[in-house]
Design a protein around this motif. Structure first.
Motif, PDB file in Angstrom:
ATOM      1  N   GLU A   1      15.241  26.139 -35.498  1.00 38.42           N
ATOM      2  CA  GLU A   1      15.235  24.675 -35.497  1.00 38.42           C
ATOM      3  C   GLU A   1      16.628  24.089 -35.322  1.00 38.42           C
ATOM      4  N   ARG A   2      17.643  24.791 -35.789  1.00 41.54           N
ATOM      5  CA  ARG A   2      19.024  24.309 -35.639  1.00 41.54           C
ATOM      6  C   ARG A   2      19.664  24.756 -34.338  1.00 41.54           C
ATOM      7  N   GLY A   3      18.928  25.526 -33.542  1.00 41.58           N
ATOM      8  CA  GLY A   3      19.446  25.984 -32.252  1.00 41.58           C
ATOM      9  C   GLY A   3      20.418  27.134 -32.353  1.00 41.58           C
ATOM     10  N   MET A   4      20.435  27.791 -33.499  1.00 39.74           N
ATOM     11  CA  MET A   4      21.363  28.897 -33.715  1.00 39.74           C
ATOM     12  C   MET A   4      20.766  30.245 -33.333  1.00 39.74           C
ATOM     13  N   LEU A   5      19.468  30.273 -33.093  1.00 38.64           N
ATOM     14  CA  LEU A   5      18.773  31.514 -32.786  1.00 38.64           C
ATOM     15  C   LEU A   5      17.692  31.231 -31.754  1.00 38.64           C
ATOM     16  N   GLY A   6      17.635  32.062 -30.746  1.00 30.62           N
ATOM     17  CA  GLY A   6      16.558  31.960 -29.775  1.00 30.62           C
ATOM     18  C   GLY A   6      15.316  32.610 -30.353  1.00 30.62           C
ATOM     19  N   CYS A   7      14.195  32.386 -29.711  1.00 29.73           N
ATOM     20  CA  CYS A   7      12.983  33.024 -30.202  1.00 29.73           C
ATOM     21  C   CYS A   7      12.199  33.620 -29.039  1.00 29.73           C
ATOM     22  N   ARG A   8      11.465  34.653 -29.370  1.00 27.90           N
ATOM     23  CA  ARG A   8      10.611  35.286 -28.363  1.00 27.90           C
ATOM     24  C   ARG A   8       9.463  34.349 -28.026  1.00 27.90           C
ATOM     25  N   ILE A   9       8.886  34.558 -26.875  1.00 29.99           N
ATOM     26  CA  ILE A   9       7.775  33.709 -26.450  1.00 29.99           C
ATOM     27  C   ILE A   9       6.610  33.815 -27.432  1.00 29.99           C
ATOM     28  N   LEU A  10       6.387  34.986 -27.995  1.00 33.21           N
ATOM     29  CA  LEU A  10       5.321  35.162 -28.974  1.00 33.21           C
ATOM     30  C   LEU A  10       5.567  34.300 -30.210  1.00 33.21           C
ATOM     31  N   THR A  11       6.806  34.253 -30.661  1.00 36.26           N
ATOM     32  CA  THR A  11       7.148  33.419 -31.815  1.00 36.26           C
ATOM     33  C   THR A  11       6.971  31.942 -31.476  1.00 36.26           C
ATOM     34  N   ALA A  12       7.400  31.537 -30.294  1.00 38.09           N
ATOM     35  CA  ALA A  12       7.239  30.148 -29.871  1.00 38.09           C
ATOM     36  C   ALA A  12       5.760  29.784 -29.811  1.00 38.09           C
ATOM     37  N   TRP A  13       4.946  30.684 -29.309  1.00 35.28           N
ATOM     38  CA  TRP A  13       3.506  30.443 -29.236  1.00 35.28           C
ATOM     39  C   TRP A  13       2.928  30.290 -30.650  1.00 35.28           C
ATOM     40  N   LYS A  14       3.337  31.197 -31.525  1.00 29.01           N
ATOM     41  CA  LYS A  14       2.845  31.193 -32.906  1.00 29.01           C
ATOM     42  C   LYS A  14       3.222  29.897 -33.624  1.00 29.01           C
ATOM     43  N   ILE A  15       4.464  29.448 -33.467  1.00 29.38           N
ATOM     44  CA  ILE A  15       4.912  28.222 -34.121  1.00 29.38           C
ATOM     45  C   ILE A  15       4.160  27.022 -33.555  1.00 29.38           C
ATOM     46  N   SER A  16       3.993  26.996 -32.243  1.00 28.80           N
ATOM     47  CA  SER A  16       3.254  25.896 -31.604  1.00 28.80           C
ATOM     48  C   SER A  16       1.834  25.816 -32.139  1.00 28.80           C
ATOM     49  N   GLU A  17       1.170  26.950 -32.142  1.00 28.89           N
ATOM     50  CA  GLU A  17      -0.219  26.997 -32.604  1.00 28.89           C
ATOM     51  C   GLU A  17      -0.322  26.583 -34.073  1.00 28.89           C
ATOM     52  N   ALA A  18       0.597  27.056 -34.890  1.00 31.44           N
ATOM     53  CA  ALA A  18       0.583  26.718 -36.314  1.00 31.44           C
ATOM     54  C   ALA A  18       0.784  25.218 -36.521  1.00 31.44           C
ATOM     55  N   ALA A  19       1.575  24.608 -35.648  1.00 25.54           N
ATOM     56  CA  ALA A  19       1.832  23.175 -35.761  1.00 25.54           C
ATOM     57  C   ALA A  19       0.722  22.333 -35.140  1.00 25.54           C
ATOM     58  N   GLY A  20      -0.256  23.006 -34.536  1.00 24.05           N
ATOM     59  CA  GLY A  20      -1.411  22.290 -34.012  1.00 24.05           C
ATOM     60  C   GLY A  20      -1.283  21.789 -32.590  1.00 24.05           C
ATOM     61  N   ILE A  21      -0.350  22.375 -31.826  1.00 17.33           N
ATOM     62  CA  ILE A  21      -0.257  21.981 -30.415  1.00 17.33           C
ATOM     63  C   ILE A  21      -0.427  23.208 -29.534  1.00 17.33           C
ATOM     64  N   LYS A  22      -0.902  22.984 -28.330  1.00 20.08           N
ATOM     65  CA  LYS A  22      -1.039  24.083 -27.384  1.00 20.08           C
ATOM     66  C   LYS A  22       0.343  24.492 -26.898  1.00 20.08           C
ATOM     67  N   PHE A  23       0.489  25.778 -26.596  1.00 20.66           N
ATOM     68  CA  PHE A  23       1.768  26.270 -26.111  1.00 20.66           C
ATOM     69  C   PHE A  23       2.169  25.555 -24.823  1.00 20.66           C
ATOM     70  N   SER A  24       1.196  25.244 -23.983  1.00 19.14           N
ATOM     71  CA  SER A  24       1.497  24.547 -22.726  1.00 19.14           C
ATOM     72  C   SER A  24       2.076  23.157 -23.006  1.00 19.14           C
ATOM     73  N   ASP A  25       1.639  22.507 -24.081  1.00 19.70           N
ATOM     74  CA  ASP A  25       2.208  21.207 -24.461  1.00 19.70           C
ATOM     75  C   ASP A  25       3.649  21.368 -24.930  1.00 19.70           C
ATOM     76  N   PHE A  26       3.918  22.442 -25.668  1.00 18.35           N
ATOM     77  CA  PHE A  26       5.289  22.732 -26.076  1.00 18.35           C
ATOM     78  C   PHE A  26       6.159  22.953 -24.837  1.00 18.35           C
ATOM     79  N   ALA A  27       5.662  23.738 -23.886  1.00 19.08           N
ATOM     80  CA  ALA A  27       6.424  24.030 -22.668  1.00 19.08           C
ATOM     81  C   ALA A  27       6.726  22.750 -21.897  1.00 19.08           C
ATOM     82  N   LYS A  28       5.773  21.849 -21.827  1.00 14.86           N
ATOM     83  CA  LYS A  28       5.977  20.580 -21.131  1.00 14.86           C
ATOM     84  C   LYS A  28       7.034  19.744 -21.849  1.00 14.86           C
ATOM     85  N   ARG A  29       6.974  19.703 -23.169  1.00 17.27           N
ATOM     86  CA  ARG A  29       7.988  18.973 -23.937  1.00 17.27           C
ATOM     87  C   ARG A  29       9.375  19.553 -23.686  1.00 17.27           C
TER      88      ARG A  29
END
Length: 90
Positions: free
Chosen positions: A48-76
């Motif tokens: 969240e502070r931009g100090m660490l990158g994340c794998r696509i799997l982690t990004a997908w997991k965080i997106s899903e947990a927050a209630g948004i589709k991964f494609s919506d995250f990618a668009k943002r």
């Protein structure tokens, strides 16, 4: 922009989006979010502070947990980075 600067800019954009999603959509603390969705709290904080990158799997997991589709995250992310953002100069 140098390659390292582009990577840092990318990491900060990803982190800002995840923080915004967590705070606005989920409205829960980072500790609670991490605990409830089995995400390492320390790593999530660094992402969240931009100090660490994340794998696509982690990004997908965080997106899903927050209630948004991964494609919506990618668009943002595309919107936040801007149309001219490229990792490699032509």
């Amino acid at each position: 922009m140098q390659q390292d600067d582009k990577i840092l800019y990318f990491h900060k954009a990803v982190g800002a989006i995840f923080k915004e999603i967590r705070e606005n959509k989920s409205n829960i603390s980072i500790s609670r979010f991490a605990r409830e969705y089995d995400v390492d709290r320390g790593n999530l904080s660094k992402i969240e502070r931009g100090m660490l990158g994340c794998r696509i799997l982690t990004a997908w997991k965080i997106s899903e947990a927050a209630g948004i589709k991964f494609s919506d995250f990618a668009k943002r992310l595309e919107d936040k980075l801007g149309a001219g953002f490229k990792f490699f100069d032509e």
